[in-house]
Write a protein that holds these residues in place. Structure first.
Motif, PDB file in Angstrom:
ATOM      1  N   SER A 185      -7.110   7.421 -15.206  1.00 12.02           N
ATOM      2  CA  SER A 185      -7.286   7.253 -16.546  1.00 12.02           C
ATOM      3  C   SER A 185      -8.895   6.587 -16.195  1.00 12.02           C
ATOM      4  O   SER A 185     -10.131   6.416 -16.532  1.00 12.02           O
ATOM      5  CB  SER A 185      -6.562   6.585 -17.101  1.00 12.02           C
ATOM      6  N   GLU A 186      -9.131   6.534 -15.290  1.00 13.11           N
ATOM      7  CA  GLU A 186     -10.153   5.418 -14.298  1.00 13.11           C
ATOM      8  C   GLU A 186     -10.796   6.291 -13.517  1.00 13.11           C
ATOM      9  O   GLU A 186     -12.502   5.881 -13.238  1.00 13.11           O
ATOM     10  CB  GLU A 186     -10.261   4.594 -13.405  1.00 13.11           C
ATOM     11  N   ARG A 187     -10.696   7.604 -13.541  1.00  8.40           N
ATOM     12  CA  ARG A 187     -11.722   8.883 -13.404  1.00  8.40           C
ATOM     13  C   ARG A 187     -11.504   9.192 -11.959  1.00  8.40           C
ATOM     14  O   ARG A 187     -12.360   9.197 -11.126  1.00  8.40           O
ATOM     15  CB  ARG A 187     -13.280   8.540 -13.540  1.00  8.40           C
ATOM     16  N   GLY A 188     -10.257   8.386 -11.341  1.00  5.67           N
ATOM     17  CA  GLY A 188     -10.013   9.255  -9.640  1.00  5.67           C
ATOM     18  C   GLY A 188      -9.344  10.423  -9.573  1.00  5.67           C
ATOM     19  O   GLY A 188      -9.219  10.305 -10.883  1.00  5.67           O
ATOM     20  N   PRO A 189      -8.948  10.440  -8.962  1.00 10.24           N
ATOM     21  CA  PRO A 189      -9.462  12.219  -8.289  1.00 10.24           C
ATOM     22  C   PRO A 189      -7.275  11.985  -7.826  1.00 10.24           C
ATOM     23  O   PRO A 189      -6.643  11.233  -8.080  1.00 10.24           O
ATOM     24  CB  PRO A 189      -9.514  11.808  -6.414  1.00 10.24           C
ATOM     25  N   LEU A 190      -7.661  13.508  -7.900  1.00 11.18           N
ATOM     26  CA  LEU A 190      -5.523  13.995  -8.149  1.00 11.18           C
ATOM     27  C   LEU A 190      -5.449  13.932  -7.198  1.00 11.18           C
ATOM     28  O   LEU A 190      -6.398  14.701  -5.982  1.00 11.18           O
ATOM     29  CB  LEU A 190      -5.203  15.029  -9.213  1.00 11.18           C
ATOM     30  N   VAL A 191      -4.304  13.600  -6.415  1.00 14.26           N
ATOM     31  CA  VAL A 191      -3.783  13.530  -5.031  1.00 14.26           C
ATOM     32  C   VAL A 191      -2.614  14.336  -5.273  1.00 14.26           C
ATOM     33  O   VAL A 191      -1.801  13.797  -5.594  1.00 14.26           O
ATOM     34  CB  VAL A 191      -3.840  11.950  -4.202  1.00 14.26           C
ATOM     35  N   HIS A 192      -2.634  15.557  -4.121  1.00 14.07           N
ATOM     36  CA  HIS A 192      -1.154  16.352  -3.836  1.00 14.07           C
ATOM     37  C   HIS A 192      -0.284  15.588  -3.422  1.00 14.07           C
ATOM     38  O   HIS A 192      -0.758  14.544  -2.361  1.00 14.07           O
ATOM     39  CB  HIS A 192      -1.227  17.560  -3.230  1.00 14.07           C
ATOM     40  N   PRO A 193       0.940  15.904  -3.964  1.00 18.91           N
ATOM     41  CA  PRO A 193       2.133  13.947  -3.411  1.00 18.91           C
ATOM     42  C   PRO A 193       1.667  14.234  -1.361  1.00 18.91           C
ATOM     43  O   PRO A 193       3.044  13.637  -0.999  1.00 18.91           O
ATOM     44  CB  PRO A 193       3.162  14.370  -3.495  1.00 18.91           C
ATOM     45  N   SER A 194       1.943  15.871  -1.253  1.00 20.40           N
ATOM     46  CA  SER A 194       2.236  16.407   0.420  1.00 20.40           C
ATOM     47  C   SER A 194       1.368  15.643   1.137  1.00 20.40           C
ATOM     48  O   SER A 194       1.141  15.228   2.469  1.00 20.40           O
ATOM     49  CB  SER A 194       1.651  17.849   0.895  1.00 20.40           C
ATOM     50  N   VAL A 195      -0.236  15.049   0.253  1.00 20.04           N
ATOM     51  CA  VAL A 195      -1.135  14.010   0.476  1.00 20.04           C
ATOM     52  C   VAL A 195      -0.879  12.623   1.186  1.00 20.04           C
ATOM     53  O   VAL A 195      -0.526  11.825   0.573  1.00 20.04           O
ATOM     54  CB  VAL A 195      -2.524  14.318  -0.380  1.00 20.04           C
ATOM     55  N   SER A 196      -1.368  11.816   2.248  1.00 21.93           N
ATOM     56  CA  SER A 196      -0.500  11.094   3.361  1.00 21.93           C
ATOM     57  C   SER A 196      -1.876   9.983   2.671  1.00 21.93           C
ATOM     58  O   SER A 196      -2.440  10.348   4.100  1.00 21.93           O
ATOM     59  CB  SER A 196       0.055  11.371   4.179  1.00 21.93           C
ATOM     60  N   GLY A 197      -1.940  10.245   2.290  1.00 20.85           N
ATOM     61  CA  GLY A 197      -3.482   8.610   1.534  1.00 20.85           C
ATOM     62  C   GLY A 197      -3.079   7.929   0.411  1.00 20.85           C
ATOM     63  O   GLY A 197      -2.437   8.412  -0.615  1.00 20.85           O
ATOM     64  N   LEU A 198      -4.039   6.914   1.151  1.00 20.90           N
ATOM     65  CA  LEU A 198      -4.437   5.897  -0.822  1.00 20.90           C
ATOM     66  C   LEU A 198      -5.566   6.163  -1.153  1.00 20.90           C
ATOM     67  O   LEU A 198      -6.968   6.370  -0.400  1.00 20.90           O
ATOM     68  CB  LEU A 198      -4.266   5.037  -0.265  1.00 20.90           C
ATOM     69  N   VAL A 199      -5.672   6.466  -2.517  1.00 20.55           N
ATOM     70  CA  VAL A 199      -6.737   6.420  -3.697  1.00 20.55           C
ATOM     71  C   VAL A 199      -7.992   4.970  -3.724  1.00 20.55           C
ATOM     72  O   VAL A 199      -6.984   3.867  -4.069  1.00 20.55           O
ATOM     73  CB  VAL A 199      -6.491   7.011  -4.883  1.00 20.55           C
TER      74      VAL A 199
END
Length: 274
Positions: A185-199
């Motif tokens: 809702s804050e226009r951040g990216p979608l991240v696939h659950p297989s990706v090991s990262g923080l947004v």
């Protein structure tokens, strides 16, 4: 084996599904209970506090993703199966029609020591001697108010290197699981659950940087000025006000959230957002 079941508050359908699951699990000889509010709705009066989920071998959440997160906040490292009575279901992968089969499969797998559990990261914020409630979706750092004439003056560092700063409504750090929630809702990216990262997403920044996906073990530090209080929010609740200026550090924490049962279809769930 001990199984705890939590149903969405105020939902007759969730209570009915929980009752069916309780009876099916009890028929296997396993110990099973429902939370206090569900027990009251059923008129049994024999429920337990949701905090007891941390001592179970399996937790079952019947409702939407909010019910799943509610159970997860109390479950510690207990594996959770989600029964989806909501609209989307990123966390609750099991339909009501398949609920009994899915839960009994996990009960049987536990008996064989073959339960398939997926671990997803949680985050925690800390400042001085204070540490937040762990978050499965996101940590938000903001002021008392958002919008024109409000917000915070901030600087954000990732692993000690300055990433951005200026004035904004706040800053959000999300897990891949949380990328589809407030972050979106804050226009951040979608991240696939297989990706090991923080947004890392700046919220309505005057002059900000694009959202950043960084390593799951990154340390994100937010320095806040220009307000009397810094407010830190974990998964949309458990807001804590800190005296400003303040420095808030957000990192991965333990234990991770542990999900049992069949995995959700990420792209199918995404389709329900449109």
């Amino acid at each position: 084996m001990d199984v705890g079941i939590v149903a969405r508050k105020g939902s007759e359908r969730a209570v009915a599904v929980a009752a069916d699951l309780r009876d099916a699990v009890a028929a296997t000889g396993a110990s099973v209970w429902v939370d206090t509010e569900t027990a009251d709705a059923l008129g049994t009066g024999t429920g337990r506090s949701v905090e007891a989920l941390a001592d179970c071998d399996l937790a079952v959440a019947v409702g939407g993703d909010g019910t799943f997160l509610f159970a997860a906040r109390n479950a510690g490292d207990t594996p959770i199966v989600g029964i989806n009575l909501g609209e989307v279901g990123f966390l609750n992968a099991v339909s009501p029609s398949n609920a009994t089969e899915a839960v009994l499969d996990e009960v049987a797998a536990f008996g064989r020591d073959e339960m398939d559990v997926r671990e997803v990261p949680r985050l925690a914020a800390r400042s001085g001697g204070w540490t937040s409630v762990p978050a499965a979706n996101e940590i938000v750092v903001q002021g008392e108010r958002r919008g024109p004439g409000a917000g915070i003056d901030y600087a954000v560092h990732v692993d000690g290197a300055r990433y951005s700063g200026g004035h904004a409504d706040g800053l959000l750090v999300a897990t891949p699981t949380g990328s589809t929630a407030y972050n979106l809702s804050e226009r951040g990216p979608l991240v696939h659950p297989s990706v090991s990262g923080l947004v890392v997403t700046e919220m309505v920044a005057d002059e900000g940087m694009p959202p950043l996906v960084t390593d799951i073990d990154s340390t994100v530090t937010v320095s806040v000025e220009g307000v009397d209080e810094t407010v830190v929010v974990s998964d949309g609740r458990n807001a804590t006000a800190l005296d400003a200026p303040a420095e808030v550090t957000v990192e991965r924490t333990t234990p991770p959230m542990r999900i049992a049962g069949p995995p959700s279809d990420f792209f199918e769930a995404l389709g329900k957002l449109s």
